[in-house]
Each structure stands twice: as structure tokens, then as C-alpha cells.
Write a protein that holds these residues in place. Structure first.
Motif, PDB file in Angstrom:
ATOM      1  N   ASP A  65      45.054  46.017  41.650  1.00 42.24           N
ATOM      2  CA  ASP A  65      45.073  45.297  40.375  1.00 42.24           C
ATOM      3  C   ASP A  65      44.851  43.817  40.639  1.00 42.24           C
ATOM      4  O   ASP A  65      45.143  43.304  41.720  1.00 42.24           O
ATOM      5  N   GLU A  78      43.956  41.201  33.059  1.00 44.68           N
ATOM      6  CA  GLU A  78      44.354  41.919  34.266  1.00 44.68           C
ATOM      7  C   GLU A  78      43.529  43.195  34.386  1.00 44.68           C
ATOM      8  O   GLU A  78      43.334  43.899  33.391  1.00 44.68           O
ATOM      9  N   SER A  80      43.432  46.806  36.372  1.00 45.45           N
ATOM     10  CA  SER A  80      44.242  47.705  37.188  1.00 45.45           C
ATOM     11  C   SER A  80      43.607  49.084  37.161  1.00 45.45           C
ATOM     12  O   SER A  80      42.840  49.403  36.244  1.00 45.45           O
ATOM     13  N   TYR A  81      43.946  49.906  38.157  1.00 49.77           N
ATOM     14  CA  TYR A  81      43.329  51.228  38.207  1.00 49.77           C
ATOM     15  C   TYR A  81      43.632  52.054  36.965  1.00 49.77           C
ATOM     16  O   TYR A  81      42.813  52.849  36.513  1.00 49.77           O
ATOM     17  N   ASP A  83      43.627  51.185  33.979  1.00 50.10           N
ATOM     18  CA  ASP A  83      42.809  50.807  32.828  1.00 50.10           C
ATOM     19  C   ASP A  83      41.658  51.790  32.650  1.00 50.10           C
ATOM     20  O   ASP A  83      41.071  51.877  31.571  1.00 50.10           O
ATOM     21  N   PHE A 168      39.467  43.346  42.943  1.00 46.27           N
ATOM     22  CA  PHE A 168      39.735  44.681  42.384  1.00 46.27           C
ATOM     23  C   PHE A 168      38.616  45.645  42.760  1.00 46.27           C
ATOM     24  O   PHE A 168      38.861  46.766  43.234  1.00 46.27           O
TER      25      PHE A 168
END
Lengths: 202, 202
Positions: A65, A78, A80-81, A83, A168
Motif C-alpha cells: 500500500d 492511498e 492498497s491491494y 482496492d 505500489f
């Protein structure tokens, strides 16, 4: 010439080359068992390597993230996985693959100790194929999204996001590459199982 | 008690149950060969079904295009499979899978005629595993993009495109579902090969 193995079955085999060399048939029985033990150890090592690859892939993806700041902190976004549903599926699938492989180690040890315990081998063979398909599917699905994140797609108006979230994207790409290593190892495991089944025929 | 098969190899086997029933060992040799022929025919039929599934998937995806008109023909946007690299990969991969399966039919026929022709079986086994991984990967990659086209992703600002291109999305989804049928058939083929290898041991 006939030799009884530890399963109580009588087995005498000879390949075409050793035809007519009857006294060698008995000795031929020892060799496959020794080769089977070696193949069992290779199987165990491949499984250990695949566990490491699958766990590394799941962990790398799971910890990916990054918070990007645009326009001097007016926007804070942000990435992140979780999402992306495909990445969540990837983490779950890789965890399942790793979990199965840990369990399968036990069966692998059984086949080393008792090379003629067929049920353990057959179970491993069936589940290895299922897990191979699962691993290949999750790796490829994540790869398709990673490709999109890197390059975007003008036709569908999907923008590349890797300019904003470089770190990321790097982690996610690493996870995908590692998962493909796990896929290759699983392919080798299925191949090895097949050759193990053939062994007695040769 | 020993019987020579058409490969010239000498083979005498007995399971634990038939232990002590020496006269039955010779008859046991006929049965596996008959079962092998049946398995060979099942193999052939599975391959035919997989060819149809893979070809249908490639053809459905390959002919998927739609022109949508927005704002009374000011904008005319066309959606086609070759707008998305993943879909192009899908068409190529499914064509390769179908092509390989057509070639493999020949080997499958050889194994029906000569059940003990091991090299054909081993070759099929190795390539079936590779093609299974390829098919699973392309199906899953396309599925990830189809999911995105249907649902979009707010976090990455990727809009769903299926509202505009309903017909395109329907065809593409159909292709993905069909490809997963091919994947399942390929899994069964690999399983069948494995059991064929075991057969002589039982």
C-alpha cells in the motif's frame, strides 16, 4: 525371481532391454524403489520451494500500500491491494495454495517412507492439478490488472496509475512474478507425480 | 504365468487380493488393456470437447465488436477485442490450445490402437500440463478484465464500460465462460493420463 514388497504384492517386471536376462529381473525391483525415494525427496524439496514462492507472493501483495500526495496535500490518495478485487482474490488464492502445500508436505513424507503407498500419491496428484489451475488463474488475473496499472488503456479510458503509485506497482509486480515461479514449481510437481506413476512400467 | 505383451516386455503383476491365486495372474493382463482402450476413447472424446470449447471461446472473443453512438452521432466509439491487449492474448492463447488439441488427437488415436505405446502417452501428459496452465492463465486474465468492464473500479478511477457496450460485454463474458469449460476439460485430461499411468500398478 519373484519378490514380495512390503505391501504384500508380488511384482516381477522387466523392460525390453533386459528380456532374456532372467536373473536380473529380481534386482530390477530394488532400483525403482530407490529411484522412487529420490523422486520423493525431489517432490518434498519442490513443495518447500513452492510454499516459499506462494507465501512470498501473498505477503508481498498483502503488504502493498502507498499513500500519494497531490497538489501539496490537498488530495491524499492511498493505493492498497484491497482496492482491486482481483488483487484480493490473488492474496486469498496464494494463501490457499501455500496452505495446501504445507498440508501436502505430510503426504510427501509418507510417500518417501513408503514409496508404494498409492493412495497418498493419487491424492497429491489430483489436488496438485486443482491447485496448479488455481495458482495459474490467480497469477494471470493479477498480471492482467498489473499490466493495466502500468500501461492503462486509451480505448476504454482506463488511466495508468503507476506514475502516481510507483512503489505500489513495484511491489504488486514483484508479487505477480513470484506467483508465476510458484506456478512453474507446481507444473513440475504434477509432472513428477506422473513420472512416478510410470516408473513401475519401465 | 508370465506373459509377453506386444512391446516384447515381460510383465507379471498381482495385487494383494489375488495373492495366492496364481492362475488368475495371466487373465489380469487382459483387463488393464481393455480398460486402457476405454480410457483412450474417453481421452479422445474429452479432447474433441475441449477443442470445441477452445475454438468457441476464441471465435466468440475474436468476433466481439460493437459500435456505440453517443450524443446523436457526435461521438461514435467502437469497442473490439483488439482494443484490450489481454483479450488479444486470450484469442491467441485459445487458438494455440485448440491447435495443440487437434494435433494431440493423432497421438490419442495412437494410444487407443496401441495402449502400451508409452512415448505418445508421456508426450501428451507433458504438453497437456503446459496447455492447461496456458488456458487457465488466459481465461483468468480475460475474466479479470471482464470483471473490470462490468463493475469498474472507483479507487483507480477505471469506469465500467458495459453500460455503453452491453452487447460487446455479453459476447466477451460468454467467451470467458466457454474458456473455463476448456480448462476443466484439460484438467480431466491430465487426471486421466495420470490414472492411465497407474493402471498397470493396480
Amino acid at each position: 525371481m519373484m519378490k514380495s514388497d512390503d505391501n504384500g504384492s508380488i511384482d516381477v517386471e522387466s523392460s525390453a532391454e533386459s528380456k532374456g536376462k532372467a536373473p536380473l529381473i529380481g534386482n530390477g525391483k530394488e532400483k525403482p524403489n530407490k529411484l522412487k525415494k529420490i523422486m520423493g525427496v525431489v517432490d518434498f524439496v519442490l513443495r518447500l520451494a513452492a510454499i516459499i514462492a506462494a507465501l512470498a507472493a501473498a505477503a508481498t501483495m498483502g503488504t502493498s500500500d502507498e499513500t500519494a500526495t497531490f497538489f501539496t496535500q490537498v488530495f491524499r490518495i492511498e493505493a492498497s491491494y484491497d482496492d482491486v478485487p482481483t488483487f484480493t482474490f490473488f492474496v486469498i488464492a496464494m494463501a490457499i495454495v501455500a496452505g495446501y502445500l504445507v498440508l501436502s508436505l505430510m503426504f510427501s513424507v509418507i510417500t518417501i517412507i513408503r514409496p508404494n503407498f498409492a493412495i497418498a500419491r493419487i491424492l497429491l496428484f489430483i489436488f496438485d492439478i486443482v491447485v496448479l489451475a488455481l495458482a495459474a488463474a490467480s497469477a494471470a488475473a493479477a498480471a492482467a490488472i498489473v499490466y493495466l496499472a502500468h500501461n492503462g488503456n486509451r480505448n476504454t479510458n482506463w488511466q495508468a496509475i503507476c506514475q502516481q503509485f510507483g512503489h505500489f506497482c513495484q511491489k504488486v509486480s514483484g508479487a505477480v512474478v513470484t506467483s508465476f515461479v510458484a506456478v512453474v514449481l507446481l507444473m513440475l510437481l504434477v509432472l513428477l507425480s506422473g513420472f512416478n506413476f510410470i516408473l513401475k512400467k519401465k
